[in-house]
Each structure stands twice: as structure tokens, then as C-alpha cells.
Motif scaffolding. Structure first.
Motif, short mmCIF file in Angstrom:
data_model
loop_
_atom_site.label_atom_id
_atom_site.label_comp_id
_atom_site.label_asym_id
_atom_site.label_seq_id
_atom_site.Cartn_x
_atom_site.Cartn_y
_atom_site.Cartn_z
N ASN A 46 0.16 -8.48 9.02
CA ASN A 46 0.23 -8.10 7.63
C ASN A 46 -1.29 -7.47 7.25
OD1 ASN A 46 0.73 -7.57 5.00
ND2 ASN A 46 1.96 -9.75 4.62
N ARG A 47 -1.53 -6.51 7.35
CA ARG A 47 -2.74 -5.92 7.13
C ARG A 47 -3.47 -6.45 5.61
NH1 ARG A 47 -6.76 -2.76 9.47
NH2 ARG A 47 -8.43 -1.58 8.07
N PRO A 48 -2.91 -6.17 4.75
CA PRO A 48 -3.28 -6.69 3.60
C PRO A 48 -3.57 -8.16 3.30
CG PRO A 48 -1.65 -5.16 3.14
CD PRO A 48 -1.51 -5.39 4.73
N THR A 52 -7.19 -10.06 2.97
CA THR A 52 -7.44 -10.94 1.83
C THR A 52 -7.97 -12.25 2.18
OG1 THR A 52 -5.88 -9.60 0.36
CG2 THR A 52 -6.24 -11.85 -0.21
#
Length: 68
Positions: A46-48, A52
Motif C-alpha cells: 500500500n504505497r500511500p 506516510t
């Protein structure tokens, strides 16, 4: 491996403050950045969330080192 790293870092966290000299500051910063990288790799699907979480870990870790 990741859990072992986090437990080791938690045990020795007080040893890596910026107020204790340049070499300890460099070691502390490297430890924070390695922890951020491990956080990134743990959440890489999950890149975002990975971006973050790694940013938060870096900012909090380096901020903590700077003020303690």
C-alpha cells in the motif's frame, strides 16, 4: 527480523541523542532512517500508507533525537 530490530532500537533508544556528540547523532539518525526503511518495506503493498508511515517515523525519530 523487523520485530527484533524494533525491540533492539527500543532498548537502546536513549543512547542515540544529538546532544551527546556528532558520532552518536550520526548513529542515531542512521538508526531512525533504517527504521523508516523497514516501515516502508513492511507496508510496500500500500504505497500511500508506506510513504506516510515512513515519513512520520523519520520526522518523529529525528525530531526526538534533536530535542533529547
Amino acid at each position: 527480523m523487523r520485530l527484533a530490530w524494533f525491540s533492539w532500537l527500543a532498548r537502546h533508544f536513549a543512547e542515540y541523542g544529538y546532544s551527546q556528540g556528532l558520532s552518536r547523532a550520526a548513529i542515531g539518525t542512521a538508526a531512525v532512517l533504517v527504521t523508516a526503511a523497514l516501515t516502508w518495506f513492511a507496508l510496500h503493498r500500500n504505497r500511500p500508507a508506506a510513504v506516510t508511515a515512513a515519513g512520520v517515523v523519520s520526522a518523529l525519530g529525528i525530531g526526538w533525537l534533536a530535542f533529547h
